[in-house]
Design an enzyme around this catalytic site. Structure first.
Site, PDB file in Angstrom:
ATOM      1  N   GLU A   1       5.978  -9.514  13.478  1.00  0.00           N
ATOM      2  CA  GLU A   1       6.002  -8.885  12.156  1.00  0.00           C
ATOM      3  C   GLU A   1       7.444  -8.809  11.618  1.00  0.00           C
ATOM      4  O   GLU A   1       7.697  -9.082  10.449  1.00  0.00           O
ATOM      5  CB  GLU A   1       5.359  -7.495  12.221  1.00  0.00           C
ATOM      6  CG  GLU A   1       5.352  -6.696  10.937  1.00  0.00           C
ATOM      7  CD  GLU A   1       4.644  -7.386   9.765  1.00  0.00           C
ATOM      8  OE1 GLU A   1       3.993  -8.412   9.964  1.00  0.00           O
ATOM      9  OE2 GLU A   1       4.789  -6.883   8.634  1.00  0.00           O
TER      10      GLU A   1
ATOM     11  N   LYS B   1       8.663 -10.669   8.209  1.00  0.00           N
ATOM     12  CA  LYS B   1       9.276  -9.949   7.082  1.00  0.00           C
ATOM     13  C   LYS B   1      10.600 -10.606   6.717  1.00  0.00           C
ATOM     14  O   LYS B   1      10.876 -10.845   5.559  1.00  0.00           O
ATOM     15  CB  LYS B   1       9.549  -8.481   7.427  1.00  0.00           C
ATOM     16  CG  LYS B   1       8.418  -7.492   7.405  1.00  0.00           C
ATOM     17  CD  LYS B   1       7.709  -7.258   6.116  1.00  0.00           C
ATOM     18  CE  LYS B   1       6.589  -8.223   5.914  1.00  0.00           C
ATOM     19  NZ  LYS B   1       5.269  -7.854   6.281  1.00  0.00           N
TER      20      LYS B   1
ATOM     21  N   ARG C   1      -0.929   2.479 -10.043  1.00  0.00           N
ATOM     22  CA  ARG C   1      -1.456   3.527  -9.154  1.00  0.00           C
ATOM     23  C   ARG C   1      -2.936   3.327  -8.853  1.00  0.00           C
ATOM     24  O   ARG C   1      -3.516   4.060  -8.051  1.00  0.00           O
ATOM     25  CB  ARG C   1      -1.264   4.909  -9.808  1.00  0.00           C
ATOM     26  CG  ARG C   1       0.171   5.242 -10.097  1.00  0.00           C
ATOM     27  CD  ARG C   1       0.278   6.627 -10.699  1.00  0.00           C
ATOM     28  NE  ARG C   1      -0.146   7.645  -9.778  1.00  0.00           N
ATOM     29  CZ  ARG C   1       0.626   8.217  -8.870  1.00  0.00           C
ATOM     30  NH1 ARG C   1       1.882   7.851  -8.771  1.00  0.00           N
ATOM     31  NH2 ARG C   1       0.148   9.139  -8.058  1.00  0.00           N
TER      32      ARG C   1
ATOM     33  N   TRP D   1      -8.092   4.414  -8.210  1.00  0.00           N
ATOM     34  CA  TRP D   1      -8.013   3.671  -6.960  1.00  0.00           C
ATOM     35  C   TRP D   1      -8.981   4.393  -6.026  1.00  0.00           C
ATOM     36  O   TRP D   1      -8.726   5.502  -5.577  1.00  0.00           O
ATOM     37  CB  TRP D   1      -6.581   3.703  -6.413  1.00  0.00           C
ATOM     38  CG  TRP D   1      -6.423   2.858  -5.207  1.00  0.00           C
ATOM     39  CD1 TRP D   1      -6.321   1.494  -5.150  1.00  0.00           C
ATOM     40  CD2 TRP D   1      -6.341   3.313  -3.859  1.00  0.00           C
ATOM     41  NE1 TRP D   1      -6.208   1.090  -3.862  1.00  0.00           N
ATOM     42  CE2 TRP D   1      -6.208   2.170  -3.054  1.00  0.00           C
ATOM     43  CE3 TRP D   1      -6.383   4.563  -3.256  1.00  0.00           C
ATOM     44  CZ2 TRP D   1      -6.104   2.254  -1.666  1.00  0.00           C
ATOM     45  CZ3 TRP D   1      -6.290   4.642  -1.892  1.00  0.00           C
ATOM     46  CH2 TRP D   1      -6.141   3.500  -1.101  1.00  0.00           C
TER      47      TRP D   1
ATOM     48  N   GLY E   1      -6.267  12.826  -6.432  1.00  0.00           N
ATOM     49  CA  GLY E   1      -6.179  13.564  -5.180  1.00  0.00           C
ATOM     50  C   GLY E   1      -7.473  13.403  -4.415  1.00  0.00           C
ATOM     51  O   GLY E   1      -8.331  12.599  -4.783  1.00  0.00           O
TER      52      GLY E   1
ATOM     53  N   GLU F   1      10.130 -14.251   5.182  1.00  0.00           N
ATOM     54  CA  GLU F   1       9.421 -14.418   3.908  1.00  0.00           C
ATOM     55  C   GLU F   1      10.202 -13.897   2.706  1.00  0.00           C
ATOM     56  O   GLU F   1      10.002 -14.374   1.604  1.00  0.00           O
ATOM     57  CB  GLU F   1       8.017 -13.812   3.942  1.00  0.00           C
ATOM     58  CG  GLU F   1       7.969 -12.310   3.966  1.00  0.00           C
ATOM     59  CD  GLU F   1       6.544 -11.755   3.871  1.00  0.00           C
ATOM     60  OE1 GLU F   1       5.687 -12.371   3.234  1.00  0.00           O
ATOM     61  OE2 GLU F   1       6.314 -10.671   4.440  1.00  0.00           O
TER      62      GLU F   1
ATOM     63  N   LYS G   1       0.415 -11.987  -3.528  1.00  0.00           N
ATOM     64  CA  LYS G   1       0.020 -10.769  -2.812  1.00  0.00           C
ATOM     65  C   LYS G   1      -1.316 -10.961  -2.119  1.00  0.00           C
ATOM     66  O   LYS G   1      -1.522 -10.519  -1.001  1.00  0.00           O
ATOM     67  CB  LYS G   1      -0.052  -9.601  -3.809  1.00  0.00           C
ATOM     68  CG  LYS G   1      -0.378  -8.261  -3.172  1.00  0.00           C
ATOM     69  CD  LYS G   1       0.753  -7.800  -2.273  1.00  0.00           C
ATOM     70  CE  LYS G   1       0.437  -6.535  -1.517  1.00  0.00           C
ATOM     71  NZ  LYS G   1       1.318  -6.366  -0.344  1.00  0.00           N
TER      72      LYS G   1
HETATM   73  O1  M6R Z   1      -4.617  -8.783   2.165  1.00  0.00           O
HETATM   74  P1  M6R Z   1      -4.478  -9.224   3.571  1.00  0.00           P
HETATM   75  O2  M6R Z   1      -4.011  -8.178   4.507  1.00  0.00           O
HETATM   76  O3  M6R Z   1      -5.717  -9.911   4.089  1.00  0.00           O
HETATM   77  O4  M6R Z   1      -3.362 -10.361   3.524  1.00  0.00           O
HETATM   78  C1  M6R Z   1      -3.090 -11.164   4.628  1.00  0.00           C
HETATM   79  C2  M6R Z   1      -1.719 -11.808   4.523  1.00  0.00           C
HETATM   80  O5  M6R Z   1      -1.686 -12.698   3.449  1.00  0.00           O
HETATM   81  C3  M6R Z   1      -0.623 -10.755   4.353  1.00  0.00           C
HETATM   82  O6  M6R Z   1      -0.666  -9.826   5.389  1.00  0.00           O
HETATM   83  C4  M6R Z   1       0.763 -11.418   4.336  1.00  0.00           C
HETATM   84  O7  M6R Z   1       1.048 -11.999   5.563  1.00  0.00           O
HETATM   85  C5  M6R Z   1       1.797 -10.332   3.993  1.00  0.00           C
HETATM   86  N1  M6R Z   1       1.839 -10.129   2.579  1.00  0.00           N
HETATM   87  C6  M6R Z   1       3.150 -10.671   4.491  1.00  0.00           C
HETATM   88  O8  M6R Z   1       4.047  -9.629   4.240  1.00  0.00           O
END
Ligand code: M6R
Length: 598
Positions: free
Chosen positions: A471, A475, A26, A73, A100, A478, A593
């Site tokens: 997009e 999705k 979180r 966060w 919050g 990948e 990520k």
């Molecule tokens: O953290 P960022 O938005 O800069 O990351 C850029 C890309 O690596 C990211 O958007 C990637 O294409 C996605 N994880 C795909 O789902």
């Protein structure tokens, strides 16, 4: 989004830390705990992840059987030791952890400062202990002071409070943000979600909205702010821990897809002052840069900027930015990145800065490298995204960029106030519309089963929905490893169409916007070659229903909302296709990520 945890039990220090570890998803930019040890409040907090925090702790200092903790966060105030929770009052008798956003904290803080309170952080949350202290100074008990404070603050709040004044209790309160309490053989607990307390008890209660809960050894007492007492209704948790961490969903990706209405709602609340600061920098040539999904947000926004406020903004893929040798004199670069740490985008930002460009950062991670390099930044309010595939962060990027365009339109005189207000109102309908789409996720699930044996697919759209098509294809490929290409629908006849043979899957993004009639032509071209057509269309579009083999309807809306709405069924399609093909959508092969290499 942050995580809070509290416990009243033997071994509280280590249980607190374990609980916080389970809440790290979180928020992970800073962490802190407070314990009552006799007459003292022991507080430890720091910037960084929980493992670093634990390794730097002097465990001999950590004693006591009552404690609260927090994983942060950042929303107000960058990640730092000072801004980490718990926050204390001036006399250091009251410790508060909060999840919050308080809307009227500035006004309250000004008043408290005038009355002699000293603040040590830039957070909204710190007003709570000072406000409680202020009311206690007026003679109220801790409980009454807390009630009065919660009546005074506006916004969302799940809090846990401990104090040396009443050292045997944890006071909790919940409004909008989640809060769970539980009672077990060895203690009582509170937390932001169920998994954090599951190792200690499975008897839990989800705290109802606007309730005060007082935890004591062996008892939990619930009342409302008027003092009316309620019975504690416990539920026995029967799920396993792994499922619970995902809020009952089998994967983070689907949890995050279903979180989108909340994420949009929160992003719509980005304070105007941040948007205006960014909008005022946007002069000269304007570039929108990003990688992957974030680039798609840039591409989509470039169309919206022309349509909505008649301004040209050039989208550029981050890794290509420096090599494009663009003119950067008197320019503004809007850097879009969920993580704020993507090396390609950081590199492009540094290059742009070195040539004198102004930088506006849009990230989901306050305190990330991009926010520190930016002259102005806007933080999307998705909360942490764990699944590698970007879902909720894409939608909130589009929303934040739309909000920015609206302010820019107003400031530059390209939009009148009534026009600005009308579109703002339409944006406020988005969460409900996305909810409506999600309520029909089973329809997409059925289609995903049908298409899960395909090896190839085209995703085709026009205008801003070229970005939606890109997009959707990203999705699908990948996480399900189905080869998918996004293309401008009008361009498909210039080469890609040669791949189309009977049963080739073509996904059309075909809402009722200015491109619809031409998209129909593209659908007919593909059908003539035997393609299997799945179209995302506007509710009630009869003609498109007739010419498509399958369709999914999104609610009727204004043109600028369609890229957001049409993305949702494509996210679901990718997710379900991946699971039907037996792949883990949260951890696609070869991907990370945050891509921190060039
Ligand atoms: O953290 P960022 O938005 O800069 O990351 C850029 C890309 O690596 C990211 O958007 C990637 O294409 C996605 N994880 C795909 O789902």
């Amino acid at each position: 989004m942050c995580g809070i945890f509290g416990c009243l039990c033997e071994g509280a220090p280590s249980i607190l830390l374990q609980g916080l570890k389970r809440l790290e998803y979180r928020g992970y930019d800073s962490v802190g705990i407070a314990l009552i040890n006799g007459k003292d409040l022991v507080v430890e907090k720091n910037k960084g992840k929980i493992d670093e925090f634990i390794s730097g702790l002097d465990e001999a200092r950590l004693k006591g059987e009552i404690g609260v903790g927090h994983t942060r966060w950042a929303t107000h105030g960058a990640p730092s030791k000072e801004n980490a929770h718990p926050h204390l009052d001036c006399s250091k008798r009251i410790a508060v952890v909060h999840n919050g956003v308080l809307e009227n904290f500035l006004q309250i803080k000004e008043e408290l400062v005038r009355r002699g309170h000293t603040f040590s952080s830039r957070t909204d949350s710190e007003v709570i202990p000072h406000l409680i202290e202020e009311y206690m100074n007026e003679g109220l008990t801790l409980k009454d002071a807390l009630i009065k404070s919660m009546e005074r603050v506006k916004g969302s709040a799940a809090i846990a409070v401990i104090s040396t004044v009443e050292p045997n209790k944890i006071f909790c309160y919940r409004r909008e943000s989640p809060l769970i309490v539980g009672i077990g053989d060895n203690g009582v607990f509170c937390a932001s979600d169920i998994p954090a307390i599951m190792p200690y008890t499975r008897r839990v209660m989800v705290v109802p909205e606007d309730r005060l809960v007082i935890l004591e050894r062996g008892s939990i007492h619930v009342e409302d702010l008027k003092g009316v007492t309620y019975e504690t209704e416990f539920t026995e948790i029967t799920w396993d821990l792994e499922l619970a961490e995902k809020g009952g969903y089998p994967h983070f990706m689907i949890k995050e897809i279903f979180e989108q209405p909340r994420a949009i709602r929160d992003t719509l609340k980005i304070p105007t002052v941040f948007l205006d600061k960014a909008a005022r920098l946007m002069r000269g040539r304007i570039y929108l840069i990003g990688s992957g999904t974030s680039y798609h947000a840039c591409l989509s926004t470039s169309y919206t900027a022309s349509a909505l406020i008649d301004m040209e903004m050039r989208p550029v893929i981050s890794s290509e930015f420096a090599d494009a040798l663009l003119s950067l004199e008197d320019s503004t670069v809007i850097a879009v990145s969920q993580s704020g740490e993507t090396a390609d985008t950081l590199n492009a930002v540094k290059h742009a800065k070195s040539k004198g460009a102004r930088i506006v950062g849009i990230t989901n991670t306050l305190g990330s490298s991009i926010t520190t390099l930016s002259d102005a930044y806007i933080c999307t309010q998705s909360g942490p995204e764990i699944g590698v595939a970007a879902t909720k962060t894409f939608l909130t990027q589009l929303v934040a960029l739309d909000l920015l365009l609206l302010r820019l339109g107003l400031i530059s005189g390209k939009l009148s106030e009534p026009e600005h207000d009308l579109i703002t109102k339409e944006l406020s309908n988005l969460p409900g519309m996305v909810e409506q789409i999600l309520s029909r996720s089973n329809r997409v699930k059925d289609l995903a089963l049908k298409y899960s044996t395909k090896e190839n697919a085209f995703f085709l759209g026009r205008g801003a929905n070229v970005a939606t098509a890109l997009e959707g294809a990203l999705k699908l490929k990948e996480i399900s490893y189905i080869h998918a290409e996004g293309y401008p629908a009008g361009e498909s006849k210039h080469g890609p169409i040669s791949l189309v043979e009977p049963n080739f899957l073509c996904v059309f993004i075909a809402p009722r916007d200015r491109t619809r009639d031409r998209i129909i032509g593209n659908i007919m071209e593909m059908k003539a070659r035997g393609a299997e057509v799945f179209s995302v269309i506007t509710e009630g579009d009869k003609e498109l229903k007739e010419i498509s083999d399958e369709y999914f309807e999104v609610p009727i809306s204004s043109e600028i909302l369609y890229p957001i709405l049409c993305t949702v069924p494509l996210q679901l399609l990718a997710y379900y296709a991946a699971t039907f093909r037996g792949f883990d959508p949260d951890k696609p092969r070869n991907l990370a990520k945050s891509v921190t290499v060039l």
